[in-house]
Design a protein around this motif. Structure first.
Motif, PDB file in Angstrom:
ATOM      1  N   UNK B  18       0.760  -1.086  -0.061  1.00  0.00           N
ATOM      2  CA  UNK B  18      -0.040  -0.029   0.071  1.00  0.00           C
ATOM      3  C   UNK B  18       0.767   1.206  -0.103  1.00  0.00           C
ATOM      4  N   UNK B  19       0.291   2.394  -0.577  1.00  0.00           N
ATOM      5  CA  UNK B  19       1.189   3.539  -0.606  1.00  0.00           C
ATOM      6  C   UNK B  19       1.649   3.944   0.579  1.00  0.00           C
ATOM      7  N   UNK B  20       0.859   3.869   1.757  1.00  0.00           N
ATOM      8  CA  UNK B  20       1.167   4.460   3.182  1.00  0.00           C
ATOM      9  C   UNK B  20       2.396   3.570   3.504  1.00  0.00           C
ATOM     10  N   UNK B  21       2.277   1.957   3.599  1.00  0.00           N
ATOM     11  CA  UNK B  21       3.002   1.186   3.679  1.00  0.00           C
ATOM     12  C   UNK B  21       4.640   1.589   3.177  1.00  0.00           C
ATOM     13  N   UNK B  22       4.528   1.814   1.772  1.00  0.00           N
ATOM     14  CA  UNK B  22       5.749   2.368   1.100  1.00  0.00           C
ATOM     15  C   UNK B  22       6.272   3.566   1.687  1.00  0.00           C
ATOM     16  N   UNK B  23       5.643   4.524   2.174  1.00  0.00           N
ATOM     17  CA  UNK B  23       5.840   5.704   2.943  1.00  0.00           C
ATOM     18  C   UNK B  23       6.747   5.346   4.179  1.00  0.00           C
ATOM     19  N   UNK B  24       6.149   4.550   4.876  1.00  0.00           N
ATOM     20  CA  UNK B  24       6.630   3.952   6.163  1.00  0.00           C
ATOM     21  C   UNK B  24       8.125   3.288   5.896  1.00  0.00           C
ATOM     22  N   UNK B  25       8.242   2.873   4.918  1.00  0.00           N
ATOM     23  CA  UNK B  25       9.511   2.077   4.526  1.00  0.00           C
ATOM     24  C   UNK B  25      10.456   3.175   4.271  1.00  0.00           C
ATOM     25  N   UNK B  26       9.973   4.236   3.693  1.00  0.00           N
ATOM     26  CA  UNK B  26      10.716   5.430   2.887  1.00  0.00           C
ATOM     27  C   UNK B  26      10.969   6.089   4.580  1.00  0.00           C
ATOM     28  N   UNK B  27      10.089   6.260   5.411  1.00  0.00           N
ATOM     29  CA  UNK B  27      10.517   6.927   6.639  1.00  0.00           C
ATOM     30  C   UNK B  27      11.384   6.238   7.532  1.00  0.00           C
ATOM     31  N   UNK B  28      11.360   5.001   7.817  1.00  0.00           N
ATOM     32  CA  UNK B  28      12.231   4.283   8.544  1.00  0.00           C
ATOM     33  C   UNK B  28      13.824   4.153   7.901  1.00  0.00           C
ATOM     34  N   UNK B  29      13.515   3.892   6.719  1.00  0.00           N
ATOM     35  CA  UNK B  29      14.921   3.851   6.222  1.00  0.00           C
ATOM     36  C   UNK B  29      15.621   5.220   5.915  1.00  0.00           C
ATOM     37  N   UNK B  30      14.915   6.169   5.861  1.00  0.00           N
ATOM     38  CA  UNK B  30      15.452   7.638   5.789  1.00  0.00           C
ATOM     39  C   UNK B  30      16.164   7.773   7.264  1.00  0.00           C
ATOM     40  N   UNK B  31      15.242   7.360   8.294  1.00  0.00           N
ATOM     41  CA  UNK B  31      15.797   7.707   9.797  1.00  0.00           C
ATOM     42  C   UNK B  31      17.112   6.952   9.943  1.00  0.00           C
ATOM     43  N   UNK B  32      17.176   5.709   9.534  1.00  0.00           N
ATOM     44  CA  UNK B  32      18.619   5.067   9.726  1.00  0.00           C
ATOM     45  C   UNK B  32      19.676   5.797   9.087  1.00  0.00           C
ATOM     46  N   UNK B  33      19.371   6.060   7.968  1.00  0.00           N
ATOM     47  CA  UNK B  33      20.487   6.944   6.977  1.00  0.00           C
ATOM     48  C   UNK B  33      20.865   8.088   7.666  1.00  0.00           C
ATOM     49  N   UNK B  77      28.606  -4.826   9.539  1.00  0.00           N
ATOM     50  CA  UNK B  77      27.106  -4.669  10.079  1.00  0.00           C
ATOM     51  C   UNK B  77      26.549  -3.502   9.454  1.00  0.00           C
ATOM     52  N   UNK B  78      27.384  -2.260   9.860  1.00  0.00           N
ATOM     53  CA  UNK B  78      26.723  -1.099   9.438  1.00  0.00           C
ATOM     54  C   UNK B  78      26.790  -0.873   8.134  1.00  0.00           C
ATOM     55  N   UNK B  79      27.794  -1.446   7.389  1.00  0.00           N
ATOM     56  CA  UNK B  79      27.341  -1.347   5.986  1.00  0.00           C
ATOM     57  C   UNK B  79      26.424  -1.927   5.220  1.00  0.00           C
ATOM     58  N   UNK B  80      26.165  -3.105   5.888  1.00  0.00           N
ATOM     59  CA  UNK B  80      25.085  -3.947   5.354  1.00  0.00           C
ATOM     60  C   UNK B  80      23.885  -3.330   5.470  1.00  0.00           C
ATOM     61  N   UNK B  81      23.514  -2.755   7.041  1.00  0.00           N
ATOM     62  CA  UNK B  81      22.418  -1.916   7.262  1.00  0.00           C
ATOM     63  C   UNK B  81      22.146  -0.939   6.472  1.00  0.00           C
ATOM     64  N   UNK B  82      23.165   0.027   6.093  1.00  0.00           N
ATOM     65  CA  UNK B  82      23.111   1.149   5.299  1.00  0.00           C
ATOM     66  C   UNK B  82      22.614   0.683   3.959  1.00  0.00           C
ATOM     67  N   UNK B  83      23.208  -0.262   3.390  1.00  0.00           N
ATOM     68  CA  UNK B  83      23.149  -0.665   1.967  1.00  0.00           C
ATOM     69  C   UNK B  83      21.659  -1.109   1.850  1.00  0.00           C
TER      70      UNK B  83
END
Lengths: 257, 233
Positions: B18-33, B77-83
């Motif tokens: 769902x579009x909102x789920x994709x936005x959540x993926x975007x937000x969470x991965x963005x926070x990690x970065x 580990x950091x590199x894999x998570x970032x990738x």
């Protein structure tokens, strides 16, 4: 006042449309925008031409039927500093100047196919409502007001969300053609009320699922929707919807397909 | 109440995408970065402490976790998570970009935007610039193949050699400004997407997003500009 109109003419969804230029003369500043279009149509009928189709009903700014893009803004909202956000029927010609050129286009979105000229089919919004915008609590005789207590801030927020008239301006204004402001206002106005709790989780997942199926875009939190909404519905509803959706997915609610 | 049956526990495809789920993926991965960027920015400022400290810091990154785990374990580990975060971020972005394109194939003849900012308008193409920059940046300072001092030089020497060139610094400045705008809208948008914003918080969230974007961008800009003007030699 005399105006030059550039109006989107499209005979049907299947045919290609284009902007056509018309001159309207002797427009009174007291006319509403739709009355000005009525003047244009009378002129077109007298000339033996096809009048411009546009949706309208109450002409009081409450039904949500009317709505066109005026100079690139939904309902013209955001064009005039001294004018409150409202619907096309409540925009008056005094907001324009003699000799102005006005571009008039329909809402543009895959989910809103053009029926004719400026009239678009917005039944996609109805199907989003059908997918979850209801409660199963028995209605009918109003219960004693004190039997179910609702916090003031919740009832205020629910009421603000419930002012959505479903005109589709949010979709028209959104760079992604997303209906997120519409869907969120429907999710929130029921979700904040005790009567809306039984379906709360299913409501949000089903309505978002339906929104995606209808071909609307995704929300990128830009805010053009709220700036175009005739009811000034806040972006906070979108955040509330997102919050509800995450909770619903965690609780295991899944869209019925 | 929603009853969860065991068969329902796996998210079906429709809900996952769902579009909102994709936005959540975007937000969470963005926070990690973003969390990584904060550490990265602070680390860069060690250039001011001199070659020995900076090279020592670079060496320490490779030794984090020793002797509990073998060398470079934490780094990898950091590199894999970032990738993973970058891949998820780009997947969500492309998928939502395409959905938005499909949602309005016929553009308006006249269009006027009043609410969107430069930052929100440039999220997608700004993101493309950042993606290309990250590739160049890794070739320049991580692998050293695009660096004038070459792969065998110490991290400090590579930084000095690269940032002594005005063209290289120019590329970094453009990319970091793009990063600043990306963060300005990204921080606000992620807060909305994760359902943490409301009318009263809106101003604070937006103010924080601006301050955060400016501080992070400035922190990243200071070392290369300092090398260019000769404050760091």
């Amino acid at each position: 006042m005399n105006l030059k109109l550039r109006v989107w003419r499209q005979r049907s969804a299947a045919e290609k449309g284009k902007m056509v230029t018309y001159q309207v003369t002797d427009v009174s500043p007291d006319m509403s925008f739709l009355e000005m279009l009525d003047v244009l149509n009378e002129q077109l009928i007298l000339d033996g031409e096809d009048p411009v189709s546009f949706d309208h009903d109450c002409r009081e700014g409450i039904c949500g039927s009317c709505g066109v893009m005026i100079n690139g803004r939904a309902h013209g909202n955001g064009l005039f500093d001294d004018h409150p956000q409202t619907t096309t029927c409540q925009l008056h010609m005094r907001s324009f100047k003699d000799g102005d050129t006005i571009d008039i286009e329909p809402w543009r979105a895959t989910a809103f196919p053009v029926i004719k000229d400026l009239a678009v089919d917005r039944s996609a919004l109805d199907r989003i409502i059908q997918s979850g915008g209801y409660i199963s609590a028995p209605t009918g005789t109003a219960p004693e007001a004190h039997s179910i207590l609702v916090a003031k801030k919740d009832s205020d927020a629910a009421f603000d969300a419930a002012t959505c008239i479903g005109c589709g301006a949010c979709v028209a204004a959104c760079p992604n053609a997303s209906s997120m402001l519409f869907t969120s206002s429907k999710v929130v106005h029921l979700g904040l009320m005790p009567q809306g709790q039984p379906e709360r989780n299913d409501r949000v997942v089903n309505m978002i699922h339906q929104q995606d199926l209808e071909g609307f875009g995704g929300c990128t939190n830009i805010g053009e929707c709220s700036a175009s909404c005739p009811k000034g519905i806040s972006m906070e509803n979108i955040s509330r919807l997102n919050h509800d959706l995450l909770g619903a997915l965690r609780a295991g609610a899944r869209p019925k397909s | 109440m929603t009853v969860t049956h065991s068969g329902q526990r796996r998210t079906p495809k429709a809900a996952k995408t769902s579009s909102v789920f994709k936005k959540v993926v975007m937000a969470v991965s963005g926070i990690i970065l973003v969390l990584y960027l904060i550490a990265h920015m602070v680390g860069n400022l060690k250039l001011f402490a001199g070659a020995e400290t900076f090279n020592g810091y670079s060496e320490w990154i490779r030794r984090i976790g020793e002797p509990a785990v073998p060398g470079q374990t934490v780094l990898w580990i950091i590199r894999v998570v970032l990738l993973a975060a970058v891949v998820a971020h780009i997947w969500a972005a492309i998928s939502l970009w395409r959905q938005a394109k499909r949602a309005r194939p016929q553009q308006y003849v006249a269009r006027k935007q009043v609410a969107q900012s430069y930052a929100s308008r440039t999220m997608r193409w700004g993101g493309v610039i950042l993606g290309l920059f990250v590739v160049y940046h890794l070739l320049d300072l991580t692998f050293g193949v695009a660096n004038p001092a070459g792969h065998d030089a110490t991290p400090y020497d590579r930084a000095i050699a690269g940032f002594s060139n005005p063209i290289v610094v120019g590329v970094y400045v453009v990319a970091l400004l793009a990063l600043g705008f990306h963060l300005r809208h990204g921080v606000w948008s992620a807060t909305q997407t994760l359902g943490q914003s409301n009318k009263t918080r809106e101003r604070t969230v937006n103010a924080f997003a601006t301050v955060f974007a400016v501080v992070l961008t400035a922190g990243f800009l200071i070392p290369p500009l300092s090398v260019l003007v000769g404050i760091i030699e």
